[in-house]
Design an enzyme around this catalytic site. Structure first.
Site: not given
Ligand code: SF4
Length: 470
Positions: A2, A245, A364-365, A456
């Site tokens: 957000c 992140c 793409d990203d 991720c």
């Molecule tokens: Fe970012 Fe991936 Fe960690 Fe979520 S899991 S905070 S998208 S790096």
């Protein structure tokens, strides 16, 4: 993901917060809200609504017109937790014996249920399933039941509330504004200054938009207090390893936002260059999915000496905008899978004579669900491309995010099995598909792996996730 914004004691604060939030709508487009504080009367009022950000924050909105004040906090909503309903739109409010807290937050609290149950046992009611209300309620409990001041309360909140949060808040019982970032600094939060007034925002692009000067980032585990005599800084959490992140650099943050002295555009071009070093393929043209694939394609083209061309355009007149008024600027942050699919169908068109008979590299990203990539592979083939090679300037994403991105449902991730060949089949069977390695991605940022959350990509969650959520 957000966007939050706060501006402390400025004569034009209401207009400036609308501009600031509007420039964060790439972080959330399904609702927005502001709270305004009249510091002479110590009265706070708020306005929140669901729908396109521009219609909520536009000067003709009647609900907005009644909010007055010289200090404002606000939020643009991307629904990662809780229903897409008005009670989940921020800023959230919570009452204590001392008075009211109003708080806007970016992030996801991973022990939300546990904290909510605890607060409810202590007779602190939470009306929404929104993290910001829970954080505000935790402050209420700390200052009323425990009689702590806000700095002491923030120390307790930082200890007990687990997850990502970048928050701005104020109360109707003191004259300050506060900015707090979780101990690992997962989500971004920056501080600036406009005509001597402190400003807080998720990204520097929102500071630029109001003509504010960037001062510095709010540090992980830091509480900044803006008050009558300036600002003060308080470390409220132990000095943990940061875990910013990395996906903010890959996709979320606007390309003109600054992180560690360079623009996100700069990092994304570096990722494209690194990708060309790792996964060169002979081709006639490098094309991008606009807009987020463009820097990666520019970098790939520069490194490989394969010309960059424009072949995929964003449909300037999508049907969904005609029918609903909703813009489809960022497909990824739609509220539902149905919305995301509908937007992806309508979003792009191919300039056929740019690709017909050619070997095409398309960039793409990232590939998250594969929704867009599948449609583009099909459409490039229909336009006559001789070969279609996907190159992605970040690694595959086999793990869910629990820190503020709506990828909690692993079954929706195109790379959920960690098998690239399966992803290639899922995105329409292009001639090849290659991803930048995690090492390559880290190298493109000039930082080290330990600076980032990369969960991720590799499943290493910096904050443990309750087993029942994995
Ligand atoms: Fe970012 Fe991936 Fe960690 Fe979520 S899991 S905070 S998208 S790096």
């Amino acid at each position: 993901m957000c966007g939050v914004f706060g501006i402390y004691k400025h004569s034009d604060a209401k207009r400036l917060i609308s501009i600031g939030l509007f420039n964060l709508k790439h972080r959330g487009k399904n609702g927005a809200g502001i709270a305004g504080k009249d510091s002479l009367r110590m009265v706070i009022d708020r306005f929140r609504d669901l729908g396109p950000v521009q219609s909520i924050l536009g000067p003709s909105n009647e609900g907005l017109k009644r909010i007055k004040g010289d200090s404002f906090i606000g939020h643009v909503r991307y629904p990662t937790a809780g229903k897409d309903s008005l009670e989940n739109v921020q800023p959230q409010e919570s009452s204590s014996i001392k008075g009211k807290f109003f708080l806007a937050s970016n992030g996801d609290v991973v022990n939300f249920s546990e904290q909510k149950s605890f607060l409810e046992r202590e007779n602190i009611r939470i009306y929404s399933d929104n993290d910001a209300e829970m954080i505000a309620a935790s402050f209420s409990w700390q200052v009323s039941i425990k009689g702590r001041n806000i700095i002491e309360a923030a120390q307790k909140v930082a200890r007990h509330v687990k997850g990502s949060y970048a928050t701005v808040f104020f109360t109707d019982f003191d004259d300050n504004m506060y900015a707090l970032r979780d101990p690992m600094g997962i989500r971004p939060l920056v501080m600036g200054e406009k005509d001597g007034s402190p400003v807080f925002a998720s990204e520097t692009c929102a500071l630029d938009a109001i003509g504010a000067i960037y001062i510095r980032d709010v540090m992980p585990g830091e509480l900044i207090v803006a008050h009558q005599n300036g600002i003060s800084s308080h470390r409220v959490a132990d000095n943990k390893t940061p875990a910013f992140c990395i996906f903010e650099l890959v996709y979320f943050a606007r390309p003109d936002s600054i992180w560690q002295n360079s623009s996100c555009e700069h990092y994304r071009e570096s990722m494209g260059q690194m990708l060309a070093q790792e996964h060169y393929v002979e081709a006639d043209v490098v094309v991008a999915i606009p807009k987020s694939g463009i820097p990666g394609a520019v970098g790939y083209s520069r490194e490989s000496n394969i010309p960059y061309g424009i072949a995929v355009i964003e449909n300037p007149s999508p049907l969904i905008t005609l029918e609903s008024g909703q813009d489809i600027d960022r497909t990824f942050i739609g509220a539902t899978i149905q919305q995301i699919n509908a937007e992806a169908d309508d979003k792009y068109n191919i300039i056929a004579d740019r690709v017909a008979g050619k070997k095409v590299i398309i960039i793409d990203d990232s590939i998250v669900r594969g929704t867009t990539a599948y449609r583009l592979t099909r459409n490039l083939r229909m336009a006559g491309a001789k070969e279609v090679h996907w190159r992605i300037p970040c690694p595959p994403i086999p793990y869910s995010c629990f820190y503020g991105i709506a990828t909690k449902e692993k079954r929706l991730l195109a790379a959920r099995e960690g098998d690239i060949e399966l992803v290639r089949k899922r995105i329409g069977d292009p001639d090849s598909l290659c991803f930048l390695s995690l090492e390559g991605l880290i190298k493109s940022t000039n930082c080290c792996l330990d600076c980032f959350c990369t969960a991720c990509f590799n499943g290493n969650y910096p904050i443990p996730i309750p087993d029942n959520r994995l």
